[in-house]
Write a protein that holds these residues in place. Structure first.
Motif, short mmCIF file in Angstrom:
data_model
loop_
_atom_site.label_atom_id
_atom_site.label_comp_id
_atom_site.label_asym_id
_atom_site.label_seq_id
_atom_site.Cartn_x
_atom_site.Cartn_y
_atom_site.Cartn_z
N GLU A 27 110.02 -9.54 29.97
CA GLU A 27 109.88 -8.36 29.12
C GLU A 27 111.22 -7.66 28.92
O GLU A 27 111.59 -7.28 27.81
CB GLU A 27 108.88 -7.37 29.71
N ALA A 30 113.33 -9.76 26.54
CA ALA A 30 112.83 -9.68 25.17
C ALA A 30 113.25 -8.38 24.50
O ALA A 30 113.67 -8.36 23.34
CB ALA A 30 111.31 -9.81 25.16
N TRP A 35 113.18 -7.37 20.46
CA TRP A 35 111.75 -7.28 20.16
C TRP A 35 111.31 -5.83 20.30
O TRP A 35 111.54 -5.19 21.32
CB TRP A 35 110.94 -8.18 21.10
N VAL A 38 106.56 -5.66 23.14
CA VAL A 38 106.33 -6.80 24.04
C VAL A 38 105.00 -6.54 24.72
O VAL A 38 104.78 -5.49 25.31
CB VAL A 38 107.46 -6.94 25.08
#
Length: 71
Positions: A27, A30, A35, A38
């Motif tokens: 996480e 990411a 992102w 997540v």
């Protein structure tokens, strides 16, 4: 008439690179890669099928990412 909204851009990143990582590290990585959302899910979780640009999903089993996909 209102303009058509532009969805957020997705990072140029393969979801497969997260498989096998521990969930917390995956996480964090990411989010560092861009992102905007997540989501960690247990195996077999019931989820809606709407596609959200900028979202990365993780199926987490025993603290590790078993599967990863966009949307």
């Amino acid at each position: 008439m209102a303009p058509i909204p532009t969805p957020p851009a997705e990072p140029d990143d393969s979801p497969d690179t997260y498989v096998g990582l521990d969930a917390d590290s995956a996480e964090r990585l990411a989010r560092e890669r861009g992102w905007s959302t997540v989501r960690a899910l247990p195996p077999g979780a019931i989820i809606t099928m709407e596609y959200r640009s900028g979202r990365l999903n993780f199926e987490v089993k025993d603290g590790r990412v078993a599967r990863s996909w966009k949307g």
